[in-house]
Design a protein around this motif. Structure first.
Motif, PDB file in Angstrom:
ATOM      1  N   ALA A  29      59.099  39.970  84.107  1.00 41.65           N
ATOM      2  CA  ALA A  29      58.930  40.437  82.734  1.00 41.65           C
ATOM      3  C   ALA A  29      59.310  39.319  81.779  1.00 41.65           C
ATOM      4  O   ALA A  29      60.298  38.614  81.999  1.00 41.65           O
ATOM      5  CB  ALA A  29      59.796  41.662  82.482  1.00 41.65           C
ATOM      6  N   ASN A  30      58.526  39.159  80.739  1.00 40.02           N
ATOM      7  CA  ASN A  30      58.804  38.197  79.679  1.00 40.02           C
ATOM      8  C   ASN A  30      59.123  38.980  78.404  1.00 40.02           C
ATOM      9  O   ASN A  30      58.306  39.766  77.939  1.00 40.02           O
ATOM     10  CB  ASN A  30      57.598  37.289  79.445  1.00 40.02           C
ATOM     11  CG  ASN A  30      57.912  36.210  78.452  1.00 40.02           C
ATOM     12  OD1 ASN A  30      58.662  35.300  78.753  1.00 40.02           O
ATOM     13  ND2 ASN A  30      57.346  36.318  77.256  1.00 40.02           N
ATOM     14  N   LEU A  41      62.829  35.333  76.688  1.00 44.21           N
ATOM     15  CA  LEU A  41      63.634  35.490  77.893  1.00 44.21           C
ATOM     16  C   LEU A  41      62.779  36.004  79.052  1.00 44.21           C
ATOM     17  O   LEU A  41      61.793  36.703  78.839  1.00 44.21           O
ATOM     18  CB  LEU A  41      64.772  36.486  77.640  1.00 44.21           C
ATOM     19  CG  LEU A  41      65.684  36.168  76.452  1.00 44.21           C
ATOM     20  CD1 LEU A  41      66.674  37.294  76.238  1.00 44.21           C
ATOM     21  CD2 LEU A  41      66.393  34.847  76.650  1.00 44.21           C
ATOM     22  N   GLY A  42      63.191  35.689  80.279  1.00 45.27           N
ATOM     23  CA  GLY A  42      62.487  36.164  81.464  1.00 45.27           C
ATOM     24  C   GLY A  42      63.419  36.937  82.374  1.00 45.27           C
ATOM     25  O   GLY A  42      64.625  36.690  82.406  1.00 45.27           O
ATOM     26  N   ALA A  95      54.933  42.569  81.327  1.00 46.71           N
ATOM     27  CA  ALA A  95      55.349  42.521  82.727  1.00 46.71           C
ATOM     28  C   ALA A  95      54.141  42.544  83.654  1.00 46.71           C
ATOM     29  O   ALA A  95      53.120  43.160  83.348  1.00 46.71           O
ATOM     30  CB  ALA A  95      56.282  43.700  83.046  1.00 46.71           C
ATOM     31  N   VAL A  96      54.294  41.874  84.779  1.00 46.57           N
ATOM     32  CA  VAL A  96      53.287  41.892  85.841  1.00 46.57           C
ATOM     33  C   VAL A  96      54.047  42.037  87.154  1.00 46.57           C
ATOM     34  O   VAL A  96      55.124  41.456  87.319  1.00 46.57           O
ATOM     35  CB  VAL A  96      52.373  40.649  85.828  1.00 46.57           C
ATOM     36  CG1 VAL A  96      53.169  39.370  86.051  1.00 46.57           C
ATOM     37  CG2 VAL A  96      51.253  40.768  86.838  1.00 46.57           C
ATOM     38  N   VAL A 150      48.649  46.039  92.107  1.00 43.93           N
ATOM     39  CA  VAL A 150      49.204  45.200  91.043  1.00 43.93           C
ATOM     40  C   VAL A 150      49.276  46.044  89.769  1.00 43.93           C
ATOM     41  O   VAL A 150      48.498  46.969  89.569  1.00 43.93           O
ATOM     42  CB  VAL A 150      48.359  43.929  90.804  1.00 43.93           C
ATOM     43  CG1 VAL A 150      48.438  43.002  91.995  1.00 43.93           C
ATOM     44  CG2 VAL A 150      46.927  44.273  90.477  1.00 43.93           C
ATOM     45  N   ARG A 151      50.234  45.677  88.922  1.00 50.23           N
ATOM     46  CA  ARG A 151      50.475  46.439  87.697  1.00 50.23           C
ATOM     47  C   ARG A 151      50.750  45.451  86.569  1.00 50.23           C
ATOM     48  O   ARG A 151      51.461  44.465  86.753  1.00 50.23           O
ATOM     49  CB  ARG A 151      51.684  47.348  87.919  1.00 50.23           C
ATOM     50  CG  ARG A 151      52.172  48.048  86.682  1.00 50.23           C
ATOM     51  CD  ARG A 151      53.327  48.955  87.046  1.00 50.23           C
ATOM     52  NE  ARG A 151      54.034  49.403  85.864  1.00 50.23           N
ATOM     53  CZ  ARG A 151      54.627  50.581  85.771  1.00 50.23           C
ATOM     54  NH1 ARG A 151      54.617  51.413  86.786  1.00 50.23           N
ATOM     55  NH2 ARG A 151      55.248  50.919  84.677  1.00 50.23           N
ATOM     56  N   VAL A 152      50.183  45.743  85.404  1.00 50.81           N
ATOM     57  CA  VAL A 152      50.413  44.943  84.195  1.00 50.81           C
ATOM     58  C   VAL A 152      50.746  45.930  83.084  1.00 50.81           C
ATOM     59  O   VAL A 152      50.072  46.955  82.940  1.00 50.81           O
ATOM     60  CB  VAL A 152      49.162  44.120  83.823  1.00 50.81           C
ATOM     61  CG1 VAL A 152      49.378  43.362  82.527  1.00 50.81           C
ATOM     62  CG2 VAL A 152      48.787  43.170  84.942  1.00 50.81           C
ATOM     63  N   ASP A 153      51.794  45.619  82.286  1.00 45.40           N
ATOM     64  CA  ASP A 153      52.119  46.531  81.192  1.00 45.40           C
ATOM     65  C   ASP A 153      52.792  45.812  80.035  1.00 45.40           C
ATOM     66  O   ASP A 153      53.301  44.703  80.178  1.00 45.40           O
ATOM     67  CB  ASP A 153      52.974  47.707  81.676  1.00 45.40           C
ATOM     68  CG  ASP A 153      54.286  47.301  82.298  1.00 45.40           C
ATOM     69  OD1 ASP A 153      55.213  46.943  81.547  1.00 45.40           O
ATOM     70  OD2 ASP A 153      54.388  47.356  83.530  1.00 45.40           O
TER      71      ASP A 153
END
Length: 178
Positions: free
Chosen positions: A38-39, A47-48, A171-172, A151-154
Motif C-alpha cells: 500500500a502507498n 509512505l509505503g 493498494a495492490v 489479484v486485487r487493486v483498491d
C-alpha cells in the motif's frame, strides 16, 4: 473525487441491500486473505506499507474484512529548515464491503470502515509518535485467475477525526480464497 467515491460506495451498498433480504443470497460464506503493498499519501508525505487483510464474504454481495499494515517505506519532509523523517508504524481497520460481481472471476467492490494509524517522526536525534482514528471509505476491483488465487487493486480514503489530515491509500495485492 471524494463525491465520486462516496457515490460509488453508496451505489455498491444499495445494490447489496436486496441481497441481504434473501437468506439464499447470504450463502455460501467464503473466507479470504490478501497480502500486498500500500502507498499512502498524506499531504507531502509519501509512505509505503505491507498490508494484510482477512475477510468473510456472505454470498455474492456483502462481506466484512479486517486490515493490518506495517510501514516499510519512510519519507523525509522539510519543516522550518529541518529534515524530518516520517514513517508509518502500523495501521489497523475493519470494513463492511459491498460487492458487484461482473463475472465468476471479477468483482468491483466498495468498502466503508473505521481505523487507526500510528506515525512516527524523527529529526535531529529526537522522535515523536502519534496515532489517529479515521473513517475510511474506498473502491476497488479483484480478478481471480483460478478458483482460489487472484489479484486485487483498491483505493481507500482515510478521513482522520480531530484533524484536517487525510490519507489517500492505493493498494495492490495477492488474494486467496480459503
Amino acid at each position: 473525487m471524494k463525491s465520486l467515491i462516496a457515490l460509488a460506495a453508496t451505489t455498491a451498498l444499495t445494490l447489496a441491500v436486496p441481497a441481504i433480504a434473501s437468506a439464499q443470497a447470504l450463502s455460501p460464506t467464503t473466507f479470504y486473505g490478501t497480502l500486498g503493498y500500500a502507498n499512502a499519501n498524506i499531504d507531502d508525505v509519501n509512505l509505503g506499507a505491507v498490508q494484510g487483510r482477512l475477510g468473510a464474504r456472505f454470498g455474492q454481495y456483502v462481506g466484512v474484512e479486517g486490515e493490518l499494515a506495517a510501514g516499510v517505506k519512510e519519507d523525509s519532509v522539510n519543516v522550518a529548515g529541518t529534515s524530518v523523517d516520517v514513517k508509518l508504524q502500523h495501521q489497523a481497520a475493519i470494513y463492511g464491503v459491498g460487492y458487484l460481481p461482473l463475472s465468476p472471476q471479477a468483482d468491483l467492490f466498495a468498502r466503508v470502515g473505521y481505523g487507526n494509524s500510528k506515525i512516527k517522526a524523527s529529526a535531529a536525534g529526537t522522535s515523536a509518535a502519534d496515532d489517529g482514528d479515521s473513517w475510511n471509505y474506498g473502491v476497488g476491483g479483484q480478478y481471480f485467475l483460478d478458483d482460489k488465487n487472484g489479484v486485487r487493486v483498491d483505493y481507500t480514503r482515510h478521513d482522520f477525526k480531530d484533524s484536517s489530515e487525510n490519507a489517500d491509500v492505493w493498494a495492490v495485492g495477492y488474494t486467496r480464497k480459503f
